[in-house]
Design a protein around this motif. Structure first.
Motif, PDB file in Angstrom:
ATOM      1  N   ARG A  69     -11.925 -44.200  -5.845  1.00  0.00           N
ATOM      2  CA  ARG A  69     -11.383 -45.575  -5.152  1.00  0.00           C
ATOM      3  C   ARG A  69     -12.561 -46.338  -5.211  1.00  0.00           C
ATOM      4  O   ARG A  69     -13.771 -46.009  -5.347  1.00  0.00           O
ATOM      5  CB  ARG A  69     -10.949 -45.064  -3.622  1.00  0.00           C
TER       6      ARG A  69
ATOM      7  N   CYS B  64     -11.636 -49.509   6.092  1.00  0.00           N
ATOM      8  CA  CYS B  64     -11.848 -49.013   4.525  1.00  0.00           C
ATOM      9  C   CYS B  64     -11.623 -47.411   4.464  1.00  0.00           C
ATOM     10  O   CYS B  64     -12.255 -46.665   3.929  1.00  0.00           O
ATOM     11  CB  CYS B  64     -13.286 -49.126   4.286  1.00  0.00           C
TER      12      CYS B  64
ATOM     13  N   THR C 103      -5.488 -45.991   1.114  1.00  0.00           N
ATOM     14  CA  THR C 103      -5.191 -46.675  -0.333  1.00  0.00           C
ATOM     15  C   THR C 103      -5.386 -48.170  -0.098  1.00  0.00           C
ATOM     16  O   THR C 103      -5.327 -48.786  -1.139  1.00  0.00           O
ATOM     17  CB  THR C 103      -3.729 -45.979  -0.837  1.00  0.00           C
ATOM     18  N   THR C 104      -5.018 -48.740   1.215  1.00  0.00           N
ATOM     19  CA  THR C 104      -5.476 -49.951   1.127  1.00  0.00           C
ATOM     20  C   THR C 104      -6.495 -50.428   2.127  1.00  0.00           C
ATOM     21  O   THR C 104      -6.422 -49.965   3.374  1.00  0.00           O
ATOM     22  CB  THR C 104      -4.008 -50.830   1.541  1.00  0.00           C
ATOM     23  N   TYR C 105      -7.423 -51.260   1.850  1.00  0.00           N
ATOM     24  CA  TYR C 105      -8.573 -51.632   2.706  1.00  0.00           C
ATOM     25  C   TYR C 105      -8.147 -52.984   3.277  1.00  0.00           C
ATOM     26  O   TYR C 105      -7.576 -53.685   2.652  1.00  0.00           O
ATOM     27  CB  TYR C 105      -9.869 -51.798   1.946  1.00  0.00           C
ATOM     28  N   THR C 106      -8.509 -53.166   4.575  1.00  0.00           N
ATOM     29  CA  THR C 106      -8.363 -54.322   5.491  1.00  0.00           C
ATOM     30  C   THR C 106      -9.524 -55.196   5.700  1.00  0.00           C
ATOM     31  O   THR C 106     -10.624 -54.508   6.135  1.00  0.00           O
ATOM     32  CB  THR C 106      -7.508 -54.131   6.490  1.00  0.00           C
TER      33      THR C 106
ATOM     34  N   PHE D 198      -6.122 -57.832   2.155  1.00  0.00           N
ATOM     35  CA  PHE D 198      -5.978 -56.729   1.722  1.00  0.00           C
ATOM     36  C   PHE D 198      -6.453 -56.373   0.259  1.00  0.00           C
ATOM     37  O   PHE D 198      -6.466 -57.157  -0.441  1.00  0.00           O
ATOM     38  CB  PHE D 198      -4.537 -56.177   1.965  1.00  0.00           C
ATOM     39  N   VAL D 199      -7.061 -55.165   0.186  1.00  0.00           N
ATOM     40  CA  VAL D 199      -7.214 -54.730  -1.253  1.00  0.00           C
ATOM     41  C   VAL D 199      -6.834 -53.458  -1.507  1.00  0.00           C
ATOM     42  O   VAL D 199      -6.952 -52.525  -0.849  1.00  0.00           O
ATOM     43  CB  VAL D 199      -8.863 -54.750  -1.256  1.00  0.00           C
ATOM     44  N   ASN D 200      -6.154 -53.268  -2.846  1.00  0.00           N
ATOM     45  CA  ASN D 200      -5.645 -52.038  -3.230  1.00  0.00           C
ATOM     46  C   ASN D 200      -7.092 -51.243  -3.639  1.00  0.00           C
ATOM     47  O   ASN D 200      -7.774 -51.610  -4.529  1.00  0.00           O
ATOM     48  CB  ASN D 200      -4.834 -52.150  -4.307  1.00  0.00           C
TER      49      ASN D 200
ATOM     50  N   ARG E 193      -6.998 -54.978  -6.539  1.00  0.00           N
ATOM     51  CA  ARG E 193      -6.061 -56.038  -6.383  1.00  0.00           C
ATOM     52  C   ARG E 193      -6.061 -56.461  -4.936  1.00  0.00           C
ATOM     53  O   ARG E 193      -6.164 -55.768  -3.984  1.00  0.00           O
ATOM     54  CB  ARG E 193      -4.435 -55.724  -6.837  1.00  0.00           C
TER      55      ARG E 193
ATOM     56  N   TRP F 148      -4.876 -59.176  -1.941  1.00  0.00           N
ATOM     57  CA  TRP F 148      -3.758 -60.053  -1.582  1.00  0.00           C
ATOM     58  C   TRP F 148      -4.088 -60.571  -0.042  1.00  0.00           C
ATOM     59  O   TRP F 148      -4.787 -60.015   0.660  1.00  0.00           O
ATOM     60  CB  TRP F 148      -2.427 -59.758  -1.889  1.00  0.00           C
TER      61      TRP F 148
END
Length: 122
Positions: A67, A90, A93-96, A111-113, A118, A120
Motif C-alpha cells: 500500500r 491512514c 484500503t482508503t486513506y482520508t 480520499f485516496v485508494n 487514486r 477523489w
C-alpha cells in the motif's frame, strides 16, 4: 478470502495426492509476492539465495500487495492541487485527508485508494 485459499490448497493437494498410478513426485507451492524462477529469465534478473531468480527493480503492486505510505498518499493529494493537506486516517484500503482548495481556501475531505493511489473528493 483465507477460507477460499485454504480450500483451493486442499483441493490441489488432494488432486495430486490421489492420482493413482502416478510414479513421479509432484511439488506444489503457493507464494504471494515477487515471482521467483528456477532459471535466469533475462539479463535484468538477479539470484536470491533460497528463492531463485527474480527481476531486479520489479515493482508491480499486484505482486507486492503493498500500500501507499501515508506520506506518498499525501503527496498524491498535493499533486492534485490541494493545499494544507492533513491526514485524518491512514489505515485500511482508503486513506482520508482534510485539505483546502480554491481561491477561498474551502476545506474539503479527500480520499485516496491505498493500493492504486487514486484520489477523489468526498
Amino acid at each position: 478470502m483465507k477460507k477460499l485459499l485454504v480450500a483451493a490448497a486442499i483441493a490441489v493437494s488432494m488432486a495430486f495426492g490421489l492420482s493413482a498410478g502416478a510414479e513421479a513426485r509432484s511439488s506444489v507451492g503457493f507464494y504471494f509476492g515477487t515471482p521467483h524462477y528456477d532459471y535466469r529469465v533475462g539479463d535484468d534478473y538477479r539470484y536470491r539465495d533460497g528463492y531463485g531468480w527474480y527481476r531486479h527493480g520489479y515493482d508491480d503492486r499486484r505482486y507486492h500487495r503493498g500500500r501507499l505510505s501515508c506520506g506518498e498518499a499525501r503527496r498524491a493529494v498535493r499533486n492534485q492541487g490541494y493545499r494544507n493537506v492533513m491526514a485524518v486516517e491512514c489505515r485500511g484500503t482508503t486513506y482520508t485527508f482534510e485539505a483546502t482548495r480554491g481561491r477561498r481556501d474551502r476545506e474539503v475531505t479527500v480520499f485516496v485508494n491505498a493500493g492504486t493511489g487514486r484520489v477523489w473528493r468526498g
